[in-house]
Write an enzyme that holds these catalytic residues in place. Structure first.
Site, PDB file in Angstrom:
ATOM      1  N   HIS A 189       6.623   1.006   5.904  1.00 44.94           N
ATOM      2  CA  HIS A 189       5.534   0.190   4.589  1.00 44.94           C
ATOM      3  C   HIS A 189       5.049   0.808   4.062  1.00 44.94           C
ATOM      4  O   HIS A 189       5.322   2.509   4.754  1.00 44.94           O
ATOM      5  CB  HIS A 189       4.052  -0.139   5.619  1.00 44.94           C
ATOM      6  N   HIS A 195       6.939  -7.288  -1.583  1.00 48.05           N
ATOM      7  CA  HIS A 195       5.396  -7.382  -0.832  1.00 48.05           C
ATOM      8  C   HIS A 195       5.118  -8.529  -0.080  1.00 48.05           C
ATOM      9  O   HIS A 195       5.636  -8.490   0.431  1.00 48.05           O
ATOM     10  CB  HIS A 195       4.684  -7.813  -2.128  1.00 48.05           C
ATOM     11  N   ASP A 206       4.402  -8.578   7.543  1.00 49.35           N
ATOM     12  CA  ASP A 206       5.556  -9.789   7.172  1.00 49.35           C
ATOM     13  C   ASP A 206       6.454 -10.584   8.594  1.00 49.35           C
ATOM     14  O   ASP A 206       7.306 -11.111   8.841  1.00 49.35           O
ATOM     15  CB  ASP A 206       5.959  -9.805   6.123  1.00 49.35           C
TER      16      ASP A 206
HETATM   17  N1  COA Z   1      14.749  -1.257   5.848  1.00 51.68           N
HETATM   18  C1  COA Z   1      15.574  -0.410   6.009  1.00 51.68           C
HETATM   19  N2  COA Z   1      15.179   1.064   5.174  1.00 51.68           N
HETATM   20  C2  COA Z   1      14.121   0.592   5.241  1.00 51.68           C
HETATM   21  C3  COA Z   1      12.744  -0.102   4.872  1.00 51.68           C
HETATM   22  C4  COA Z   1      14.087  -1.217   6.012  1.00 51.68           C
HETATM   23  N3  COA Z   1      12.964  -2.136   6.121  1.00 51.68           N
HETATM   24  N4  COA Z   1      11.939   0.425   4.937  1.00 51.68           N
HETATM   25  C5  COA Z   1      12.219   1.127   3.949  1.00 51.68           C
HETATM   26  N5  COA Z   1      13.581   2.142   4.547  1.00 51.68           N
HETATM   27  C6  COA Z   1      14.119   3.599   4.423  1.00 51.68           C
HETATM   28  C7  COA Z   1      14.474   3.752   2.945  1.00 51.68           C
HETATM   29  O1  COA Z   1      15.935   3.232   2.894  1.00 51.68           O
HETATM   30  C8  COA Z   1      13.971   5.280   3.251  1.00 51.68           C
HETATM   31  O2  COA Z   1      15.152   5.839   3.668  1.00 51.68           O
HETATM   32  P1  COA Z   1      15.846   6.990   3.429  1.00 51.68           P
HETATM   33  O3  COA Z   1      14.789   8.409   2.245  1.00 51.68           O
HETATM   34  O4  COA Z   1      16.971   7.362   4.075  1.00 51.68           O
HETATM   35  O5  COA Z   1      16.393   6.553   2.011  1.00 51.68           O
HETATM   36  C9  COA Z   1      12.885   5.198   3.533  1.00 51.68           C
HETATM   37  O6  COA Z   1      13.141   4.275   4.645  1.00 51.68           O
HETATM   38  C10 COA Z   1      11.632   5.290   3.480  1.00 51.68           C
HETATM   39  O7  COA Z   1      11.521   3.816   2.530  1.00 51.68           O
HETATM   40  P2  COA Z   1      11.342   3.266   0.987  1.00 51.68           P
HETATM   41  O8  COA Z   1      11.708   2.268   0.511  1.00 51.68           O
HETATM   42  O9  COA Z   1      10.894   4.803  -0.213  1.00 51.68           O
HETATM   43  O10 COA Z   1       9.487   4.032   1.669  1.00 51.68           O
HETATM   44  P3  COA Z   1       8.459   2.440   0.688  1.00 51.68           P
HETATM   45  O11 COA Z   1       7.354   3.399   1.009  1.00 51.68           O
HETATM   46  O12 COA Z   1       8.660   2.589  -0.873  1.00 51.68           O
HETATM   47  O13 COA Z   1       8.671   1.244   0.888  1.00 51.68           O
HETATM   48  C11 COA Z   1       8.155  -0.457   1.805  1.00 51.68           C
HETATM   49  C12 COA Z   1       8.052   0.260   1.453  1.00 51.68           C
HETATM   50  C13 COA Z   1       7.715  -1.672   2.400  1.00 51.68           C
HETATM   51  C14 COA Z   1       8.033  -1.258   0.065  1.00 51.68           C
HETATM   52  C15 COA Z   1       9.620  -0.588   2.042  1.00 51.68           C
HETATM   53  O14 COA Z   1       9.698  -0.140   3.257  1.00 51.68           O
HETATM   54  C16 COA Z   1      10.428  -1.927   2.392  1.00 51.68           C
HETATM   55  O15 COA Z   1      10.792  -2.404   0.948  1.00 51.68           O
HETATM   56  N6  COA Z   1      10.707  -2.929   3.032  1.00 51.68           N
HETATM   57  C17 COA Z   1      11.017  -4.347   2.770  1.00 51.68           C
HETATM   58  C18 COA Z   1      10.210  -5.225   2.342  1.00 51.68           C
HETATM   59  C19 COA Z   1       8.399  -5.548   3.418  1.00 51.68           C
HETATM   60  O16 COA Z   1       9.430  -5.464   4.081  1.00 51.68           O
HETATM   61  N7  COA Z   1       7.845  -5.603   2.837  1.00 51.68           N
HETATM   62  C20 COA Z   1       6.798  -5.731   3.175  1.00 51.68           C
HETATM   63  C21 COA Z   1       5.431  -4.792   3.476  1.00 51.68           C
HETATM   64  S1  COA Z   1       4.045  -5.036   4.046  1.00 51.68           S
END
Ligand code: COA
Length: 373
Positions: free
Chosen positions: A259, A220, A310
């Protein structure tokens, strides 16, 4: 109750008039205004007024809010004493969460805060939070806390309280835009935490503390600090591509990308990218944006994933001379407006938030006395 609900995606958990996040269209709306209408056109104070009251302030309204901020910005001696006793090297987000909790202890009316909370409470908490963040940073550096400037507005005053120097108009404008972009974002994880706590009719300090504990995580708000750590580790634009490919090969998530709601570009990221490039060109410091542009290209080509709020906020804050450990507290310093607006909304039409879970454990087990286990 048998369908798997991962992370509550797609679940409507309540109603709100504050902000709309449309993940399919990449739209963010505060009280009816698309974010692109507001960012760069209104100050933090105007946006905060809009969120709390539902309409943009007149000049008189705005002056009143600015006066209220100026009046309530200074932190009182008991709070300063508490802050001086906290471990200096602790993470600024942990210190901030503790300070908000301590503020609840010092407020005689806190226990009944759900009955007494008004927009003035929201204004006071917003005004003071910026002072607390800056003061704690000064303590970390073994420097004296700097009292709020009597005439500066919120964005300018915060930058002033970090160093004691009045920031340039360009720096203030960039920082103000960042604050406006972070103000509110629907039922994001930390705001939802605040609403859950408020829904038990707990006090506003507890609700904001819950939110800050949630914001801190790197999935987050903590992501902006993690982005800067990554950029500093990469250090050279020509190393960006191999670094990201290696992270992806090792299945490590790249901070600042992806996201939970946006399926297309995060509209805040678009504004921040433009801002980062403008700041880089004006200062000649293009290293960070060159790196970011390359990372974006690789992430899009390899994963089809766009950056979020971010990502470009990290180089923007860095170019404004702000340390990366302050990035998440700065997110909080703006989002406190959203938290408090949501807490007010929750109190006004409350029902305790109490979802259910799919129970996956066993049934009908028989008790066995301890000496027979
Ligand atoms: N880098 C690499 N791969 C990513 C990614 C990232 N930042 N964000 C998502 N993915 C990939 C996942 O590995 C997953 O791939 P898969 O289906 O092959 O396993 C797919 O995209 C879906 O990701 P998931 O984590 O299930 O999505 P989510 O909706 O649960 O998570 C976040 C959303 C924001 C938590 C996630 O994108 C993330 O951890 N981002 C990095 C942290 C970040 O920037 N947070 C700030 C958000 S405003």
């Amino acid at each position: 109750m048998s369908e798997k609900v991962d992370g509550l995606r797609g679940v409507i958990a309540g109603e709100s008039k504050l902000s709309l996040v449309d993940g399919d269209k990449g739209k963010l709306v505060y009280r009816g205004y698309p974010i692109e209408e507001l960012a760069g056109n209104v100050s933090f104070e105007e946006a905060a007024y809009l969120l709390w009251h539902g309409y943009l302030p007149t000049l008189v309204d705005l002056e009143e809010l600015k006066a209220s901020f100026r009046l309530t910005r200074p932190i009182e001696e008991p709070m300063k004493q508490i802050m001086r006793t906290l471990p200096k090297g602790a993470l600024p987000m942990s210190l901030l969460r503790t300070a908000v909790s301590a503020a609840g202890l010092l407020d005689q009316k806190a226990d009944r805060a759900n009955e007494n909370v008004t927009v003035e409470t929201c204004e006071r908490m917003t005004a003071k939070m910026a002072t607390v963040i800056a003061a704690q940073w000064r303590l970390r550096l073994d420097e004296e806390m700097i009292e709020p400037h009597p005439h500066l507005d919120h964005a300018a005053n915060f930058l002033y309280m970090l160093t004691g120097e009045e920031p340039s108009p360009a720096a203030v404008a960039a920082f103000d835009t960042c604050l406006v972009l972070h103000l509110d974002h629907g039922f994001n994880a930390s705001t939802f935490s605040a609403r859950v706590t408020a829904s038990s009719l707990s006090d506003i300090y507890s609700a904001v503390s819950s939110a800050l504990g949630t914001l801190r995580g790197r999935l987050h708000g903590g992501a902006n600090t993690a982005v800067m750590e990554m950029l500093q580790e990469i250090d050279l634009p020509e190393r960006a591509e191999s670094y990201i490919r290696e992270q992806l090969a090792r299945k490590i998530k790249v901070m600042g990308f992806g996201h939970a709601i946006y399926k297309v570009q995060d509209p805040r990221a678009r504004v921040l990218k433009k801002l980062a490039i403008e700041l880089a060109e004006a200062s000649g410091q293009t290293k960070w944006t060159d790196m970011c542009l390359k990372i974006e290209e690789v992430m899009m080509a390899e994963k089809g994933i766009a950056c979020n709020v971010d990502f470009y906020s990290a180089p923007v804050y860095h170019m404004l001379g702000i340390h990366r450990l302050l990035f998440t507290p700065i997110f909080a310093m703006s989002r406190i407006v959203g938290y408090t607006a949501h807490i007010l909304e929750q109190y006004a039409n409350n029902k305790i938030i109490r979802p259910e879970c799919n129970y996956l454990g066993g049934l009908d087990r028989k008790f066995v006395p301890i000496d027979m286990r």
